[in-house]
Write an enzyme that holds these catalytic residues in place. Structure first.
Site, PDB file in Angstrom:
ATOM      1  N   GLY A  58       1.391   7.978   4.024  1.00 38.44           N
ATOM      2  CA  GLY A  58       1.891   9.336   4.094  1.00 38.44           C
ATOM      3  C   GLY A  58       3.396   9.452   3.983  1.00 38.44           C
ATOM      4  O   GLY A  58       3.918  10.494   3.590  1.00 38.44           O
TER       5      GLY A  58
ATOM      6  N   GLY B 225       5.299   7.147   2.187  1.00 42.38           N
ATOM      7  CA  GLY B 225       5.776   6.394   1.042  1.00 42.38           C
ATOM      8  C   GLY B 225       5.179   5.007   0.968  1.00 42.38           C
ATOM      9  O   GLY B 225       4.224   4.664   1.668  1.00 42.38           O
TER      10      GLY B 225
ATOM     11  N   ASP C 242      -0.059   9.431  16.820  1.00 39.31           N
ATOM     12  CA  ASP C 242      -0.872   9.483  15.608  1.00 39.31           C
ATOM     13  C   ASP C 242      -1.829   8.298  15.521  1.00 39.31           C
ATOM     14  O   ASP C 242      -1.918   7.623  14.491  1.00 39.31           O
ATOM     15  CB  ASP C 242       0.045   9.522  14.375  1.00 39.31           C
ATOM     16  CG  ASP C 242      -0.706   9.930  13.113  1.00 39.31           C
ATOM     17  OD1 ASP C 242      -1.718  10.643  13.225  1.00 39.31           O
ATOM     18  OD2 ASP C 242      -0.272   9.516  12.016  1.00 39.31           O
TER      19      ASP C 242
ATOM     20  N   LYS D 128       8.983  -0.257   5.704  1.00 43.74           N
ATOM     21  CA  LYS D 128       8.255   1.005   5.587  1.00 43.74           C
ATOM     22  C   LYS D 128       9.256   2.144   5.633  1.00 43.74           C
ATOM     23  O   LYS D 128      10.129   2.183   6.506  1.00 43.74           O
ATOM     24  CB  LYS D 128       7.254   1.147   6.726  1.00 43.74           C
ATOM     25  CG  LYS D 128       6.532   2.478   6.772  1.00 43.74           C
ATOM     26  CD  LYS D 128       5.580   2.541   7.950  1.00 43.74           C
ATOM     27  CE  LYS D 128       4.910   3.899   8.007  1.00 43.74           C
ATOM     28  NZ  LYS D 128       5.876   4.965   8.299  1.00 43.74           N
TER      29      LYS D 128
ATOM     30  N   ALA E  61       0.857  -1.185   0.000  1.00 40.72           N
ATOM     31  CA  ALA E  61       0.000   0.000   0.000  1.00 40.72           C
ATOM     32  C   ALA E  61       0.886   1.224   0.000  1.00 40.72           C
ATOM     33  O   ALA E  61       2.115   1.138   0.154  1.00 40.72           O
ATOM     34  CB  ALA E  61      -0.940   0.004   1.207  1.00 40.72           C
TER      35      ALA E  61
END
Length: 774
Positions: free
Chosen positions: A202, A204, A323, A223, A199
Site C-alpha cells: 500500500g 510502495g 493495522d 520500505k 513485493a
C-alpha cells in the site's frame, strides 16, 4: 547489554531479573531470559508487582487513512514490512452500556515449552529460502492492484486500446500515484545496495538490499515510509518515527534506521525469510484448486498465541500497532514476527491512522485507534485464518457471521464466544488487554485439543477455585442442594483496591463475615460482591440482590456481578435467570471451565441437550472436574442412554476421590433397572467389583445385584450358560449363581446390625439356594 537490560527491563516490572540466563518465572514455563524476554514463551520476566499500562482515552477524530481492497498483489514472497494486499471484514458483538475507562492488567500467561502451539500442538516449520532468490524478475503491479492510496479508487487502468498508466494522478481525489520502482538493482541508498524488488504494498515497493557496512550477505529490507514532494514534511515524519528503532522484542521485526533517497523516505529493517500468514492461506487455496482452505483451528490459534506477546510489549511501551492482519505476520522457521511497523503510532498521537478495511474496529473512524482497537484486529485476523469468511467487508463488516454457518464455530462454542468478545462493537466490552486475551485463548486451545484429539492438558485457573464438589450430588444421586454451594468459587479481581484483602480473608461463619465486610471501608466492588455472597449464605437474598444491583449500575462491564446474580437465582430455584447470568459470564471469560460447569447445572432440567454438551466439554478438558462427569452421566441416564452414562462415569481419574463412587455407579447402572447386560457385561461388572476397595457391606450389595441379574437372564433364557464367564467368582450356570447368591445373603446377615434384617437375609439365603436331593 540488551536494550531491556539497559533500560531496567520492560515496563510494568518491579525488580524482576532481566539479565541473560535468568529463569522465566511464569509457571510452568521453563525458559530462560535472553535480551529481556523468555526464549520459550516470549514474555518479559514476570513482575513482582505488575503495574497496568497507561492507555489513556482514545483521541477524538484523527484522520483515518484507509487501505483499499485491492486485487491480489504481485506474485512474490511477502517479507518484512510488506503491507496488506488482501482485505477482510470487521466483526463484533453489540454490547450496550455506558462508557468506562478501560483497564489493561498484565496477567501471567502459562504456555508450555515451545513457542508455537504452547506445547499442545505441533506446527511445522517454514523453510527459509536464500534471500536473492526471492527477488521479483519482472516487478510490475497488476492493474487489479492499482488503487489510489488516498481514496482507494482504481487508478492506472486500461481504457479501450489505451494501456493503463503506471504513474499519474488519481482522477477522483487528485493524489499522485506511481507503480514504477524508484530503486533499481545496484542503486546505493546510503550504505544499502539494492538487490531488487520483493513485493508491492500500500505504501510502495519493498526492496531487498545489502548493508555494505556490515557484511556482503547482511540482508535488510527497505520500505517506503513517505512519498512526498515536501522535504520538511518528510524529515518531520522520519523524526517522529525514530521511536520505532527502540522497539526490541523477539516477535517484532527490528527497525535498524531511516534513510532518504530522492525525496522518498525509507524504513530500513531486518530481513525476515519465510512467508506471511496470508501467503500460507493462498498456498492452501491454490493446493485446493482455488477453493478457500482455512487453517486448522489449532494451528491458527498457535500462531495468534505466538504473536500476542508482541502486542503486550507494544502496549506497555505506549505504542499501538493499528493495522494488524494476516499479511503482517511472518512465519520464519519455527517462529513468528510482526512486520510492517509503518502504521505504528503512540497511544496519545493524534496523527493519521493507517487501517485496513475489514480489520478496522468500528470506533476508529471517530475516536481513533486504541489498545481495544488493536485487540479487535487480532480477533478479526483469527477469524480470517479459520473461516471461509464471505461478506467480511459488507454484510459482516462489524459483526461475526452466524455460528451455524461455520462448522468450526458450531463445534467450538468457546472459540466463537472468544471472537465475539474480541470483536465486540463496544470497545469497553472487549478484552482488557493482550495478556488477558492470551490467557483465554490458551485455555480455549487446551479445550479444543481435549475435545478434538482426546488429549486433556488442564491448567489451574486464576479466576476460579477447583471443582468444589467431587460428584455434585447427594448420596441418593440427586443434585446437591442448594446447588450453588457445590460450585467453584469466583476469585476477587486483583485490580480492585481490596482485591488482596479479599483473597486473604480467613474462613469464618457467614454471619461473622457479613459483620466484618460491612465494617470495612470504603466499600469497593469486590467487598460488595463478597458481602453479597455472604448475605446469600445466610439466607438474606434480598440484601444480596440490592448490593448486586448497585454494583451493576456502577460498572456494567464487571462480569463477576453476573456470577453472583447467577448464584442468587440458583438459590431461589430460578433456572432461567441463572442460565442467562452464567451465559454472560461464559461470554466474558470463554476459556474458563467454571462458567460452563455452572451453565450445565443451571440447564440440566430446562435444556438437557445443552447441559450435556457443557458437561462433556468440561469433563474432557479437565478430568479433575469430576462433578461434570457425574452431571453428564446423570443427564444421559435420564435420557435412557445407559452406555453413555457409563462412559461418562468412566472418565473419572483413578487418582480422584470420586473414582470409587463413579465405579460403583457404573456397576449399578450395568446391572440395574432398565439394563440388559450380556455375558460380557456381567463379566465386566464382576471385574470392576473385584478391583474396588469398598467396605464389605457395600461389596456384598453390589455382588448381589450382579448375581441377581445373572440369575434372571439364565432363568429367562436370554443368557447362555457356560464355564467361560465368571460372575463374582461363580461360573455362569444357574446352580453356581444360586450358591453364590446364598453366600452373599449369609454374608449380609453377618454384617447387619438389626435382628429383623438379619432374619430377612437368612430367609432370602434359604430361598435362593439350589434344592438338593438327599
Amino acid at each position: 547489554m540488551s536494550t531491556s537490560q539497559a533500560h531496567g527491563g520492560p515496563a510494568g516490572t518491579s525488580g524482576a531479573p532481566t539479565g541473560d540466563g535468568a529463569p522465566c518465572k511464569r509457571p510452568p514455563c521453563d525458559g530462560a531470559i535472553e535480551d529481556g524476554y523468555c526464549d520459550v514463551c516470549g514474555f518479559p520476566p514476570a513482575p513482582d508487582r505488575p503495574n497496568p499500562p497507561v492507555q489513556g482515552p482514545p483521541v477524538q477524530g484523527p484522520p483515518v487513512l484507509r487501505v483499499p481492497e485491492p486485487s491480489p498483489p504481485v506474485q512474490g514472497p511477502p517479507t518484512a514490512g510488506i503491507p496488506s494486499a488482501e482485505q477482510s471484514g470487521a466483526s463484533g458483538a453489540p454490547s450496550s452500556g455506558p462508557a468506562r475507562q478501560r483497564r489493561s492488567r498484565p496477567s501471567t500467561p502459562t504456555p508450555s515449552r515451545g513457542q508455537l502451539g504452547a506445547g499442545l500442538v505441533t506446527v511445522a516449520d517454514v523453510p527459509i529460502a536464500d534471500p536473492p532468490t526471492m527477488v521479483l524478475a519482472d516487478p510490475e503491479v497488476p492493474e487489479g492492484s492499482r488503487r489510489c492510496a488516498g481514496c482507494g479508487e482504481p487508478v492506472g487502468q486500461t481504457r479501450g486500446d489505451i494501456p493503463g498508466r503506471l504513474e499519474g494522478f488519481c482522477p477522483t481525489c487528485g493524489q499522485p500515484f506511481s507503480f514504477v520502482p524508484k530503486l533499481k538493482p545496484h542503486d546505493l541508498v546510503g550504505q544499502y545496495e539494492i538487490v531488487g524488488c520483493l513485493a508491492f504494498g500500500g505504501q510502495g515497493w519493498v526492496y531487498l538490499a545489502r548493508d555494505r557496512k556490515v557484511a556482503e550477505n547482511f540482508w535488510v529490507v527497505l520500505k517506503g515510509l513517505l512519498n512526498t514532494h515536501d522535504p520538511q514534511a518528510m524529515a518531520a515524519a522520519i523524526a517522529e518515527r525514530q521511536y520505532l528503532a527502540a522497539v526490541d522484542h523477539p516477535n517484532i521485526v527490528k527497525i535498524f534506521s531511516f534513510t532518504e533517497w530522492q525525496g522518498t523516505g525509507y524504513i530500513v529493517m531486518e530481513y525476515i525469510g519465510g512467508m506471511s500468514l496470508l501467503k500460507l492461506l493462498k498456498q492452501r487455496r491454490d493446493a485446493a484448486g482455488g477453493q478457500p482452505d482455512p487453517l486448522p483451528v489449532t494451528q491458527a490459534i498457535a500462531y495468534i498465541l505466538a504473536i500476542l506477546p508482541a502486542f503486550s510489549y507494544l502496549h506497555r511501551q505506549r505504542l499501538l500497532y493499528c493495522d494488524f492482519k494476516p499479511d503482517n505476520v511472518m512465519l520464519s522457521g519455527d517462529s513468528l514476527k510482526l512486520i510492517d511497523l509503518g502504521a505504528v503510532r503512540r497511544i496519545d498521537d493524534s496523527g493519521p491512522s493507517y487501517v485496513t478495511l475489514g480489520y478496522q474496529a468500528p470506533e476508529v473512524a471517530d475516536l481513533g485507534p486504541s489498545v481495544a482497537s488493536d485487540l479487535f484486529t487480532i480477533g478479526r485476523s483469527l477469524a480470517a485464518l479459520i473461516l471461509n469468511f464471505r461478506g467480511n467487508t459488507t454484510t459482516y463488516a462489524i459483526t461475526m457471521p452466524p455460528q451455524h454457518e461455520h462448522e468450526v464455530l458450531a463445534r467450538h462454542d468457546s472459540l466463537y464466544r472468544f471472537l465475539l468478545r474480541a470483536t465486540a462493537t463496544d470497545p469497553n466490552a472487549r478484552f482488557a488487554g493482550a495478556d488477558e486475551m492470551f490467557d483465554e485463548l490458551l485455555k480455549i486451545l487446551r479445550e479444543i485439543v481435549a475435545v478434538d484429539d482426546g488429549r486433556a492438558n488442564p491448567a489451574p485457573s486464576r479466576l476460579f477455585s477447583p471443582d468444589a464438589h467431587l460428584t455434585g450430588e447427594n448420596p441418593d444421586g440427586g443434585v446437591a442442594g442448594p446447588p450453588w454451594l457445590v460450585l467453584p468459587i469466583c476469585g476477587p479481581d486483583p485490580d480492585d483496591p481490596a482485591g488482596a484483602t479479599m483473597a486473604a480473608l480467613p474462613d469464618m461463619a457467614p454471619e461473622a463475615l457479613t459483620g466484618l465486610l460491612s465494617a470495612m471501608g470504603p466499600p469497593t466492588t469486590q467487598t460488595r460482591l463478597r458481602l453479597a455472597r455472604a448475605w446469600l449464605e445466610t439466607g438474606r437474598g434480598d440484601r444480596a440482590e440490592a448490593l448486586l444491583t448497585a454494583v451493576a449500575q456502577e460498572d456494567p462491564y464487571q462480569w463477576r456481578t453476573d456470577w453472583y446474580r447467577g448464584l442468587l437465582a440458583l438459590a431461589a430455584g430460578r433456572s432461567d435467570a441463572a442460565r442467562d447470568c452464567f451465559d454472560r459470564v461464559y461470554g466474558a471469560v470463554p476459556g474458563e471451565l467454571a462458567p460452563k460447569l455452572v451453565l450445565a447445572l443451571a440447564t440440566e432440567t430446562i435444556d438437557p441437550t445443552r447441559s450435556a454438551r457443557m458437561f462433556d466439554v468440561v469433563s474432557r478438558t479437565d478430568p479433575s472436574f469430576t462433578s461434570a462427569a457425574f452431571g453428564l452421566a446423570r443427564v444421559r441416564a435420564r435420557a435412557g442412554d445407559l452406555p453413555g452414562a457409563i462412559e461418562a462415569w468412566a472418565r473419572v481419574p483413578r487418582t480422584s476421590a470420586a473414582y470409587l463412587p463413579a465405579q460403583v455407579r457404573i456397576i449399578q447402572t450395568m446391572v440395574g433397572p432398565g439394563a440388559q447386560p450380556g455375558r460380557a457385561d456381567l463379566a465386566r461388572a464382576s471385574g470392576l467389583l473385584d478391583a474396588l476397595h469398598v467396605d464389605p457391606s457395600a461389596r456384598a450389595e453390589l455382588a448381589l445385584a450382579i448375581l441377581d441379574r445373572a440369575l434372571a437372564g439364565l432363568t429367562a433364557g436370554t443368557l447362555q450358560p457356560g464355564d467361560d464367564v465368571v460372575v463374582v467368582g461363580r461360573s455362569l450356570h444357574v446352580r453356581d449363581v444360586r450358591f453364590g447368591m446364598e453366600q452373599v445373603y449369609r454374608d449380609l446377615a453377618r454384617l447387619t446390625v438389626t435382628r429383623s434384617r438379619r432374619i430377612d437375609m437368612i430367609d432370602a439365603a434359604n430361598r435362593v439356594r439350589p434344592r438338593t436331593l438327599m
